[in-house]
Motif scaffolding. Structure first.
Motif, PDB file in Angstrom:
ATOM      1  N   ILE A   1      -0.624 -21.519 -12.704  1.00 35.28           N
ATOM      2  CA  ILE A   1      -1.510 -22.320 -13.538  1.00 35.28           C
ATOM      3  C   ILE A   1      -2.937 -21.813 -13.352  1.00 35.28           C
ATOM      4  O   ILE A   1      -3.516 -21.936 -12.268  1.00 35.28           O
ATOM      5  CB  ILE A   1      -1.415 -23.811 -13.179  1.00 35.28           C
ATOM      6  CG1 ILE A   1       0.040 -24.298 -13.303  1.00 35.28           C
ATOM      7  CG2 ILE A   1      -2.338 -24.629 -14.071  1.00 35.28           C
ATOM      8  CD1 ILE A   1       0.254 -25.720 -12.808  1.00 35.28           C
ATOM      9  N   VAL A   2      -3.480 -21.248 -14.413  1.00 37.73           N
ATOM     10  CA  VAL A   2      -4.832 -20.703 -14.402  1.00 37.73           C
ATOM     11  C   VAL A   2      -5.552 -21.204 -15.653  1.00 37.73           C
ATOM     12  O   VAL A   2      -5.002 -21.152 -16.755  1.00 37.73           O
ATOM     13  CB  VAL A   2      -4.822 -19.165 -14.383  1.00 37.73           C
ATOM     14  CG1 VAL A   2      -6.241 -18.606 -14.446  1.00 37.73           C
ATOM     15  CG2 VAL A   2      -4.096 -18.636 -13.153  1.00 37.73           C
ATOM     16  N   GLY A   3      -6.770 -21.687 -15.502  1.00 36.40           N
ATOM     17  CA  GLY A   3      -7.557 -22.076 -16.655  1.00 36.40           C
ATOM     18  C   GLY A   3      -7.256 -23.483 -17.131  1.00 36.40           C
ATOM     19  O   GLY A   3      -6.642 -24.302 -16.439  1.00 36.40           O
ATOM     20  N   ALA A   4      -7.687 -23.754 -18.362  1.00 32.58           N
ATOM     21  CA  ALA A   4      -7.637 -25.111 -18.901  1.00 32.58           C
ATOM     22  C   ALA A   4      -6.221 -25.546 -19.248  1.00 32.58           C
ATOM     23  O   ALA A   4      -5.390 -24.751 -19.670  1.00 32.58           O
ATOM     24  CB  ALA A   4      -8.525 -25.192 -20.147  1.00 32.58           C
ATOM     25  N   HIS A   5      -5.964 -26.860 -19.050  1.00 30.09           N
ATOM     26  CA  HIS A   5      -4.718 -27.481 -19.475  1.00 30.09           C
ATOM     27  C   HIS A   5      -5.007 -28.961 -19.656  1.00 30.09           C
ATOM     28  O   HIS A   5      -5.068 -29.728 -18.681  1.00 30.09           O
ATOM     29  CB  HIS A   5      -3.606 -27.259 -18.448  1.00 30.09           C
ATOM     30  CG  HIS A   5      -2.259 -27.704 -18.932  1.00 30.09           C
ATOM     31  ND1 HIS A   5      -1.606 -28.804 -18.409  1.00 30.09           N
ATOM     32  CD2 HIS A   5      -1.438 -27.197 -19.900  1.00 30.09           C
ATOM     33  CE1 HIS A   5      -0.440 -28.946 -19.022  1.00 30.09           C
ATOM     34  NE2 HIS A   5      -0.312 -27.991 -19.931  1.00 30.09           N
ATOM     35  N   ALA A   6      -5.221 -29.357 -20.889  1.00 27.87           N
ATOM     36  CA  ALA A   6      -5.714 -30.708 -21.184  1.00 27.87           C
ATOM     37  C   ALA A   6      -4.834 -31.818 -20.617  1.00 27.87           C
ATOM     38  O   ALA A   6      -5.364 -32.782 -20.032  1.00 27.87           O
ATOM     39  CB  ALA A   6      -5.884 -30.870 -22.692  1.00 27.87           C
ATOM     40  N   PRO A   7      -3.491 -31.781 -20.746  1.00 31.21           N
ATOM     41  CA  PRO A   7      -2.688 -32.893 -20.210  1.00 31.21           C
ATOM     42  C   PRO A   7      -2.841 -33.082 -18.704  1.00 31.21           C
ATOM     43  O   PRO A   7      -2.631 -34.184 -18.191  1.00 31.21           O
ATOM     44  CB  PRO A   7      -1.254 -32.491 -20.569  1.00 31.21           C
ATOM     45  CG  PRO A   7      -1.388 -31.547 -21.716  1.00 31.21           C
ATOM     46  CD  PRO A   7      -2.645 -30.792 -21.455  1.00 31.21           C
TER      47      PRO A   7
ATOM     48  N   GLY B   1      -5.688 -32.403 -17.108  1.00 31.43           N
ATOM     49  CA  GLY B   1      -7.082 -32.667 -16.798  1.00 31.43           C
ATOM     50  C   GLY B   1      -7.836 -31.459 -16.286  1.00 31.43           C
ATOM     51  O   GLY B   1      -8.977 -31.593 -15.793  1.00 31.43           O
ATOM     52  N   PHE B   2      -7.228 -30.258 -16.384  1.00 29.31           N
ATOM     53  CA  PHE B   2      -7.883 -29.048 -15.913  1.00 29.31           C
ATOM     54  C   PHE B   2      -8.771 -28.488 -17.022  1.00 29.31           C
ATOM     55  O   PHE B   2      -8.322 -28.282 -18.145  1.00 29.31           O
ATOM     56  CB  PHE B   2      -6.864 -27.992 -15.499  1.00 29.31           C
ATOM     57  CG  PHE B   2      -5.915 -28.454 -14.413  1.00 29.31           C
ATOM     58  CD1 PHE B   2      -6.351 -29.257 -13.381  1.00 29.31           C
ATOM     59  CD2 PHE B   2      -4.582 -28.056 -14.415  1.00 29.31           C
ATOM     60  CE1 PHE B   2      -5.494 -29.679 -12.381  1.00 29.31           C
ATOM     61  CE2 PHE B   2      -3.712 -28.466 -13.425  1.00 29.31           C
ATOM     62  CZ  PHE B   2      -4.165 -29.283 -12.404  1.00 29.31           C
ATOM     63  N   LYS B   3     -10.043 -28.205 -16.677  1.00 28.66           N
ATOM     64  CA  LYS B   3     -11.001 -27.719 -17.666  1.00 28.66           C
ATOM     65  C   LYS B   3     -11.512 -26.320 -17.355  1.00 28.66           C
ATOM     66  O   LYS B   3     -11.863 -25.573 -18.263  1.00 28.66           O
ATOM     67  CB  LYS B   3     -12.170 -28.697 -17.778  1.00 28.66           C
ATOM     68  CG  LYS B   3     -11.757 -30.084 -18.246  1.00 28.66           C
ATOM     69  CD  LYS B   3     -12.935 -31.034 -18.294  1.00 28.66           C
ATOM     70  CE  LYS B   3     -12.508 -32.423 -18.766  1.00 28.66           C
ATOM     71  NZ  LYS B   3     -13.653 -33.384 -18.816  1.00 28.66           N
ATOM     72  N   GLY B   4     -11.611 -25.982 -16.061  1.00 24.21           N
ATOM     73  CA  GLY B   4     -12.135 -24.686 -15.670  1.00 24.21           C
ATOM     74  C   GLY B   4     -11.045 -23.738 -15.244  1.00 24.21           C
ATOM     75  O   GLY B   4      -9.852 -23.984 -15.466  1.00 24.21           O
ATOM     76  N   LEU B   5     -11.463 -22.635 -14.614  1.00 24.51           N
ATOM     77  CA  LEU B   5     -10.514 -21.598 -14.223  1.00 24.51           C
ATOM     78  C   LEU B   5      -9.563 -22.088 -13.145  1.00 24.51           C
ATOM     79  O   LEU B   5      -8.335 -21.898 -13.233  1.00 24.51           O
ATOM     80  CB  LEU B   5     -11.267 -20.361 -13.738  1.00 24.51           C
ATOM     81  CG  LEU B   5     -10.436 -19.121 -13.454  1.00 24.51           C
ATOM     82  CD1 LEU B   5      -9.811 -18.571 -14.754  1.00 24.51           C
ATOM     83  CD2 LEU B   5     -11.293 -18.041 -12.791  1.00 24.51           C
ATOM     84  N   LEU B   6     -10.105 -22.732 -12.104  1.00 25.98           N
ATOM     85  CA  LEU B   6      -9.270 -23.157 -10.974  1.00 25.98           C
ATOM     86  C   LEU B   6      -9.670 -24.548 -10.464  1.00 25.98           C
ATOM     87  O   LEU B   6      -9.523 -24.830  -9.271  1.00 25.98           O
ATOM     88  CB  LEU B   6      -9.363 -22.133  -9.832  1.00 25.98           C
ATOM     89  CG  LEU B   6      -8.667 -20.791 -10.055  1.00 25.98           C
ATOM     90  CD1 LEU B   6      -8.978 -19.831  -8.901  1.00 25.98           C
ATOM     91  CD2 LEU B   6      -7.161 -20.956 -10.190  1.00 25.98           C
ATOM     92  N   ASP B   7     -10.196 -25.441 -11.325  1.00 25.19           N
ATOM     93  CA  ASP B   7     -10.487 -26.788 -10.859  1.00 25.19           C
ATOM     94  C   ASP B   7      -9.181 -27.479 -10.479  1.00 25.19           C
ATOM     95  O   ASP B   7      -8.107 -27.068 -10.901  1.00 25.19           O
ATOM     96  CB  ASP B   7     -11.284 -27.580 -11.888  1.00 25.19           C
ATOM     97  CG  ASP B   7     -10.609 -27.658 -13.246  1.00 25.19           C
ATOM     98  OD1 ASP B   7      -9.982 -26.661 -13.638  1.00 25.19           O
ATOM     99  OD2 ASP B   7     -10.706 -28.689 -13.922  1.00 25.19           O
TER     100      ASP B   7
END
Length: 366
Positions: free
Chosen positions: A349-355, A357-363
């Protein structure tokens, strides 16, 4: 450039088998995994052929109590794609689409293994993976997945582990994917990197279930499928309306649990609940490894041995984004009692994924 493979009816192009089109990133790979019934010991192996790089490489890894022991090997392919031995590591097809043998003989590190995989049902062909970053084709490949059991033994030092009836899975994939060092040529930017991948091969007493998804940044699956495969000889059932819900370990992107749901061909919902246990970082199999990554050049022939305590690694470092989690599973089908099983969830998992809640590269998850 004729080779041994040219005497078999396996050609895909009007050329000798040594050649596979013109893309430098063409590859052809075996991948294997296995684990004991308690989910305490895991092993994985990979062997890749890269015809246009003239490289073949392999890795074998065993993990127990969070510690990985890995053997890596690479050599010149010399265009002979039927020779699937790389120094101490070998893969042998004993019965196509049914039985394969993986062997390791690293005398220098007192590490040996002889393991035979037997498929419990025919392999499942997954939908073709084609993915672009902007106008650049990053992936274009076909993959088949098969669940089965393992027999054999693994010897490390003075200890020998008997492998009897261990469950696991394998896949075979071929096509185009990024290999070796990154292309240094300048090109127009394709936007922020984004990749969301889950793969779950799962075992139950009377069936296997295979699930995977590649999602875009909005959470739409551009390649998502699930198949229920009976182990009594029945036909595979492709499931419809495949959905999932992921739960993450706080402060990371690592899965804590996964709920998969889908509809049977005859109607009725199938639900699988997964609880994730020990993490296995895939760099021990060569994936994302800073030195022994797949397709890296090491000269005419080279081997290496690595011992890695994964418990001290930063789970949010980019090197650790590609991983497996050993899982317990519970399968629910209409009109049947729940079935307990086990398996593995692979994730990258890298980068954004709206479901999620990920918005940045590795948040990370809250």
């Amino acid at each position: 450039m004729l080779t041994a493979a040219d005497d078999y009816p396996v050609h895909q192009l009007p050329e000798p088998v040594a050649f596979a089109g013109s893309d430098r990133n063409f590859y052809d790979r075996y991948y294997f995994q296995g684990y004991d019934a308690a989910g305490k010991v895991f092993f994985g192996a990979a062997l890749g052929v890269y015809p246009h790089l003239n490289i073949i490489d392999a890795a074998f890894m065993i993990q127990r109590d969070g510690v990985q022991h890995s053997v890596f090997a690479s050599r010149h392919l010399d265009h002979e794609r039927m020779d699937t031995r790389v120094g101490p590591i070998a893969v042998e097809v004993r019965e196509p689409l049914k039985r394969l043998r993986v062997a390791v003989d690293d005398a220098a590190h007192n590490f040996k293994a002889v393991l035979e995989f037997t498929g419990l049902a025919a392999p499942v062909e997954e939908p073709r993976f084609t993915h672009r970053a902007g106008a650049l084709t990053v992936l274009d490949l076909t993959r088949m997945t098969q669940g089965g059991t393992w027999e054999g033994e693994i010897a490390l030092g003075d200890e020998c582990l008997a492998v009897h009836g261990w469950r696991g899975a394998r896949d075979r994939s071929w096509g185009v994917r990024p290999l070796g060092p990154r292309d240094t040529r300048a090109h127009a930017p394709a936007g922020e990197p984004q990749w969301y991948w889950l793969w779950a091969p799962l075992h139950f007493d009377d069936c296997m279930l295979f699930f995977h998804t590649n999602d875009d940044a909005q959470g739409q699956g551009w390649n998502r499928a699930a198949v229920l495969v009976p182990v009594n000889g029945g036909a595979p059932q492709k499931l419809a309306s495949v959905r999932y819900q992921a739960a993450y370990r706080p402060g990371t992107r690592q899965l804590a649990g996964l709920r998969i749901s889908a509809i049977l061909p005859a109607g009725g919902e199938v639900v699988v609940e997964l609880n994730c246990g020990e993490v296995v970082y895939k760099q021990g199999e060569g994936y994302n490894h800073p030195v022994w990554g797949h397709g890296m050049y090491h000269g005419v022939f080279e081997t290496a041995f690595q011992t890695l305590d994964t418990r001290v690694l930063d789970p949010n470092d980019f090197t650790q984004v590609h991983l497996h989690a050993l899982c317990s599973a519970e399968l629910h089908r209409p009109g049947q009692a729940p079935r307990r099983g086990q398996g593995v969830v692979e994730q990258m998992i890298v980068g954004a994924h709206a479901p999620s809640g990920f918005k940045g590269l590795l948040d990370v998850a809250a």
